[in-house]
Motif scaffolding. Structure first.
Motif, PDB file in Angstrom:
ATOM      1  N   MET A   1       0.852  -1.146   0.102  1.00 60.17           N
ATOM      2  CA  MET A   1      -0.030  -0.031  -0.190  1.00 60.17           C
ATOM      3  C   MET A   1       0.816   0.936   0.045  1.00 60.17           C
ATOM      4  N   THR A   2       1.827   1.158   0.691  1.00 58.16           N
ATOM      5  CA  THR A   2       2.776   2.442   0.807  1.00 58.16           C
ATOM      6  C   THR A   2       3.313   2.882  -0.261  1.00 58.16           C
ATOM      7  N   ASP A   3       3.656   1.989  -1.516  1.00 63.10           N
ATOM      8  CA  ASP A   3       4.088   2.473  -2.586  1.00 63.10           C
ATOM      9  C   ASP A   3       3.003   3.157  -3.332  1.00 63.10           C
ATOM     10  N   LEU A   4       1.971   2.585  -3.397  1.00 66.11           N
ATOM     11  CA  LEU A   4       0.804   3.025  -4.254  1.00 66.11           C
ATOM     12  C   LEU A   4       0.574   4.548  -3.901  1.00 66.11           C
ATOM     13  N   LEU A   5       0.391   4.666  -2.560  1.00 65.98           N
ATOM     14  CA  LEU A   5      -0.082   5.777  -1.643  1.00 65.98           C
ATOM     15  C   LEU A   5       0.960   6.871  -2.137  1.00 65.98           C
ATOM     16  N   ALA A   6       2.256   6.440  -1.578  1.00 68.02           N
ATOM     17  CA  ALA A   6       3.247   7.736  -1.665  1.00 68.02           C
ATOM     18  C   ALA A   6       3.264   8.228  -3.213  1.00 68.02           C
ATOM     19  N   SER A   7       3.168   7.317  -4.201  1.00 66.32           N
ATOM     20  CA  SER A   7       3.263   7.763  -5.575  1.00 66.32           C
ATOM     21  C   SER A   7       2.377   8.577  -5.684  1.00 66.32           C
ATOM     22  N   MET A   8       0.863   8.439  -5.384  1.00 65.57           N
ATOM     23  CA  MET A   8      -0.160   9.188  -5.746  1.00 65.57           C
ATOM     24  C   MET A   8       0.080  10.526  -4.988  1.00 65.57           C
ATOM     25  N   GLN A   9       0.303  10.554  -3.718  1.00 66.37           N
ATOM     26  CA  GLN A   9       0.660  11.656  -2.809  1.00 66.37           C
ATOM     27  C   GLN A   9       1.689  12.646  -3.690  1.00 66.37           C
ATOM     28  N   ALA A  10       2.839  12.047  -3.838  1.00 66.45           N
ATOM     29  CA  ALA A  10       3.666  12.870  -4.596  1.00 66.45           C
ATOM     30  C   ALA A  10       3.526  13.416  -6.137  1.00 66.45           C
ATOM     31  N   ALA A  11       2.676  12.650  -6.712  1.00 70.32           N
ATOM     32  CA  ALA A  11       1.930  13.243  -7.971  1.00 70.32           C
ATOM     33  C   ALA A  11       1.002  14.359  -7.774  1.00 70.32           C
ATOM     34  N   LEU A  12       0.256  14.377  -6.523  1.00 69.87           N
ATOM     35  CA  LEU A  12      -0.557  15.425  -6.222  1.00 69.87           C
ATOM     36  C   LEU A  12      -0.001  16.585  -5.450  1.00 69.87           C
ATOM     37  N   GLY A  13       1.129  16.526  -4.928  1.00 69.40           N
ATOM     38  CA  GLY A  13       1.799  17.413  -4.213  1.00 69.40           C
ATOM     39  C   GLY A  13       1.185  17.458  -2.633  1.00 69.40           C
ATOM     40  N   LEU A  14       0.829  16.411  -2.317  1.00 64.96           N
ATOM     41  CA  LEU A  14       0.426  16.209  -0.791  1.00 64.96           C
ATOM     42  C   LEU A  14       1.380  15.731   0.148  1.00 64.96           C
ATOM     43  N   PRO A  15       1.391  15.887   1.342  1.00 66.14           N
ATOM     44  CA  PRO A  15       2.289  15.231   2.282  1.00 66.14           C
ATOM     45  C   PRO A  15       2.174  13.768   2.214  1.00 66.14           C
ATOM     46  N   THR A  16       3.327  13.268   2.285  1.00 64.54           N
ATOM     47  CA  THR A  16       3.773  12.047   2.118  1.00 64.54           C
ATOM     48  C   THR A  16       3.794  11.300   3.543  1.00 64.54           C
ATOM     49  N   THR A  17       2.337  11.552   4.147  1.00 61.03           N
ATOM     50  CA  THR A  17       2.128  11.131   5.542  1.00 61.03           C
ATOM     51  C   THR A  17       1.293   9.953   5.532  1.00 61.03           C
ATOM     52  N   PRO A  18       1.762   8.860   6.509  1.00 59.29           N
ATOM     53  CA  PRO A  18       0.718   7.570   6.526  1.00 59.29           C
ATOM     54  C   PRO A  18      -0.648   8.088   6.589  1.00 59.29           C
ATOM     55  N   ILE A  19      -1.533   7.030   6.066  1.00 57.98           N
ATOM     56  CA  ILE A  19      -2.957   7.258   6.287  1.00 57.98           C
ATOM     57  C   ILE A  19      -3.355   5.734   7.014  1.00 57.98           C
ATOM     58  N   ARG A  20      -4.441   6.038   7.890  1.00 57.48           N
ATOM     59  CA  ARG A  20      -4.880   4.746   8.369  1.00 57.48           C
ATOM     60  C   ARG A  20      -5.864   3.933   7.403  1.00 57.48           C
ATOM     61  N   PHE A  21      -5.483   2.817   7.451  1.00 56.54           N
ATOM     62  CA  PHE A  21      -6.452   1.746   6.336  1.00 56.54           C
ATOM     63  C   PHE A  21      -6.920   0.645   7.353  1.00 56.54           C
ATOM     64  N   ALA A  22      -8.277   0.476   7.427  1.00 54.03           N
ATOM     65  CA  ALA A  22      -8.915  -0.534   8.326  1.00 54.03           C
ATOM     66  C   ALA A  22      -9.280  -2.011   7.278  1.00 54.03           C
ATOM     67  N   SER A  23      -9.525  -3.075   7.927  1.00 53.22           N
ATOM     68  CA  SER A  23      -9.827  -4.346   7.366  1.00 53.22           C
ATOM     69  C   SER A  23      -8.863  -4.975   6.210  1.00 53.22           C
ATOM     70  N   ASP A  24      -9.063  -6.319   6.322  1.00 51.85           N
ATOM     71  CA  ASP A  24      -8.017  -7.264   5.624  1.00 51.85           C
ATOM     72  C   ASP A  24      -8.708  -7.671   4.457  1.00 51.85           C
ATOM     73  N   GLY A  25      -7.761  -8.583   3.598  1.00 55.61           N
ATOM     74  CA  GLY A  25      -8.261  -9.089   2.418  1.00 55.61           C
ATOM     75  C   GLY A  25      -7.869  -8.223   1.031  1.00 55.61           C
ATOM     76  N   ALA A  26      -8.174  -8.835   0.064  1.00 50.89           N
ATOM     77  CA  ALA A  26      -8.345  -8.069  -1.201  1.00 50.89           C
ATOM     78  C   ALA A  26      -8.981  -8.914  -2.424  1.00 50.89           C
ATOM     79  N   LEU A  27      -9.221  -7.703  -3.502  1.00 49.70           N
ATOM     80  CA  LEU A  27     -10.016  -8.613  -4.522  1.00 49.70           C
ATOM     81  C   LEU A  27      -9.088  -9.330  -5.199  1.00 49.70           C
ATOM     82  N   PRO A  28      -9.513 -10.643  -5.896  1.00 45.83           N
ATOM     83  CA  PRO A  28      -8.646 -11.663  -6.485  1.00 45.83           C
ATOM     84  C   PRO A  28      -8.292 -10.972  -7.927  1.00 45.83           C
ATOM     85  N   SER A  29      -6.730 -10.806  -7.942  1.00 45.72           N
ATOM     86  CA  SER A  29      -6.157 -10.090  -9.104  1.00 45.72           C
ATOM     87  C   SER A  29      -4.827 -10.604  -9.368  1.00 45.72           C
TER      88      SER A  29
END
Length: 448
Positions: A1-29
């Motif tokens: 998650m951190t790579d995707l989030l950090a890439s988006m934050q950087a592209a948008l010029g937002l602070p690269t701070t952590p964000i809380r994520f809840a729940s487990d599991g993922a879509l099959p892909s």
């Protein structure tokens, strides 16, 4: 998650701070689709939190539920006693050619006519398949495109990286921002509870990324007016994406309707559009003209295949970009099957939609600070690159949906009552909520 989030934050010029994520599991892909869903919703929420902080000095805390984010990337609407029309035309889909696979996108009547102009009239999928198998994939793709239709041969990621369009779009930024020169001072009309209240959003987008963006903005108080051409319809997605909006029709080839459009644009704070790169120019509403009509405008646009390269004006949709860019090919290998395997949801559309919303809010914050409007360009193909270059998808399945996932309110739509899933984003003091139910296209007047 951190790579995707950090890439988006950087592209948008937002602070690269952590964000809380809840729940487990993922879509099959084969790909990290749940991570894309969670991160794109998170940066849209973070952009709002930073706007609130800029205006009030208080930074609200943010949490995103990964499971609900995954569900919203499919559908949020749960009809009571009725069903949404099918999303796909009966002959849309993947077909074997003489030398591989191709996808034909025939949802719009004129796109189906273009495919049939090349292949001959088709009564059903079997009839279409018997015609497609006689073609080579590259030649058929080009023939359908030349006829004004939408098609994509299945390519590998390696082939896409070597393709002139793949090289062009992969060199583009995830979000390309530009800033206007002149100042346009106006105070923030919102509040902590409704940070976008008082802001006018003119939405010229259709299936599916742009409408996701404007739905998010509407949920935070923006006045969203969607404009469609007289005959356009997309029955399979309208109940899903028109939540919180008013929907009108204008014919931009008619003088009276052009005057009405220009009056709307003049008063708009944010314009969202998803036409091919040259379409508004041909209507006489290129970037320079829009800028002249509405100084200080926040202008956010997307297209399918990017803003440079030989395909920048090509028609395209999420499912076609998945075929072109190597996603369907990689999915086939991951699933160990013999046919194209797309993502489990239209993740490029939804992900790009939330990135568009975040871009609009970032530009709004800048305008409130320095008075200048600006623009942002995004594309489905560039979002595809972001997803493809991340680590593989998770192995554990999401917990299945249950009744507790639905909100308590009953939405009275023109088609019947419905529930919405609970929203995946929790921003303390700023609920994501909509005052208008989903509406039919053309149901409202073209006025603020």
């Amino acid at each position: 998650m951190t790579d995707l989030l950090a890439s988006m934050q950087a592209a948008l010029g937002l602070p690269t701070t952590p964000i809380r994520f809840a729940s487990d599991g993922a879509l099959p892909s084969a790909f990290a689709v749940t991570e894309l869903a969670s991160a794109s919703i998170a940066v849209a929420g973070q952009a709002i939190a930073e706007l609130i902080n800029q205006q009030t000095g208080r930074l609200p805390s943010l949490e995103v539920d990964r499971r609900l984010a995954s569900f919203w990337f499919s559908t949020s609407l749960r009809p009571i006693g009725w069903s949404v029309p099918p999303m796909w035309d009966p002959v849309a889909g993947d077909y074997a050619t003489a030398d591989g696979w191709i996808r034909l996108h025939t949802n719009a009547p004129h796109h189906r006519r273009a495919a049939e102009k090349v292949l001959g009239a088709c009564v059903d999928r079997a009839d279409m398949a018997s015609k497609v198998i006689r073609w080579n994939k590259t030649e058929l793709e080009q023939a359908v495109v030349d006829a004004g239709g939408c098609a994509a041969e299945m390519r590998s990621w390696q082939a896409w990286q070597a393709h002139p369009q793949g090289r062009a779009v992969n060199a583009e930024p995830l979000v390309h921002f530009t800033e206007n020169v002149e100042a346009h001072r106006s105070p923030w009309p919102g509040s902590m509870a409704q940070p976008l209240a008082g802001l006018k959003v003119l939405d010229l987008t259709r299936v599916l990324a742009g409408p996701v963006a404007s739905r998010f903005l509407a949920g935070l108080g923006a006045d969203v007016l969607r404009i469609d051409p007289p005959t356009w319809n997309e029955p399979g997605v309208v109940p899903e994406v028109t939540l919180g909006k008013r929907c009108a029709r204008l014919n931009l080839h008619q003088p009276d309707d052009r005057a009405a459009f220009e009056a709307l644009l003049k008063d708009a704070d944010i314009l969202l559009h998803g036409y091919r790169a040259d379409a508004l120019e041909r209507l006489g509403y290129g970037a320079e003209q829009r800028h002249r009509i509405a100084p200080g405008l926040i202008d956010v646009s997307l297209n399918a295949y990017g803003w440079s390269g030989p395909w920048q004006n090509r028609r395209g949709f999420d499912s076609l970009v998945q075929m072109s860019s190597g996603i369907a090919d990689a999915g086939m290998a991951w699933k160990q099957t013999d046919k194209p395997t797309p993502l489990p949801v239209q993740a490029l559309d939804h992900g790009t939609g939330y990135l568009m919303a975040a871009s609009a809010v970032v530009l709004l914050a800048r305008r409130l600070e320095n008075g200048r409007g600006g623009s942002a360009h995004l594309s489905l193909a560039r979002t595809a690159k972001l997803l493809i270059e991340q680590a593989a998808g998770g192995q554990d399945a999401l917990r299945p949906e249950d009744a507790n996932d639905q909100g308590l309110l009953v939405e009275q739509t023109p088609w019947g009552p419905a529930h919405r899933l609970q929203v995946p984003m929790k921003l303390v003091g700023t609920p994501l909520q909509w005052t208008l139910p989903a509406a039919n296209l053309g149901e409202h007047r073209a006025q603020w």
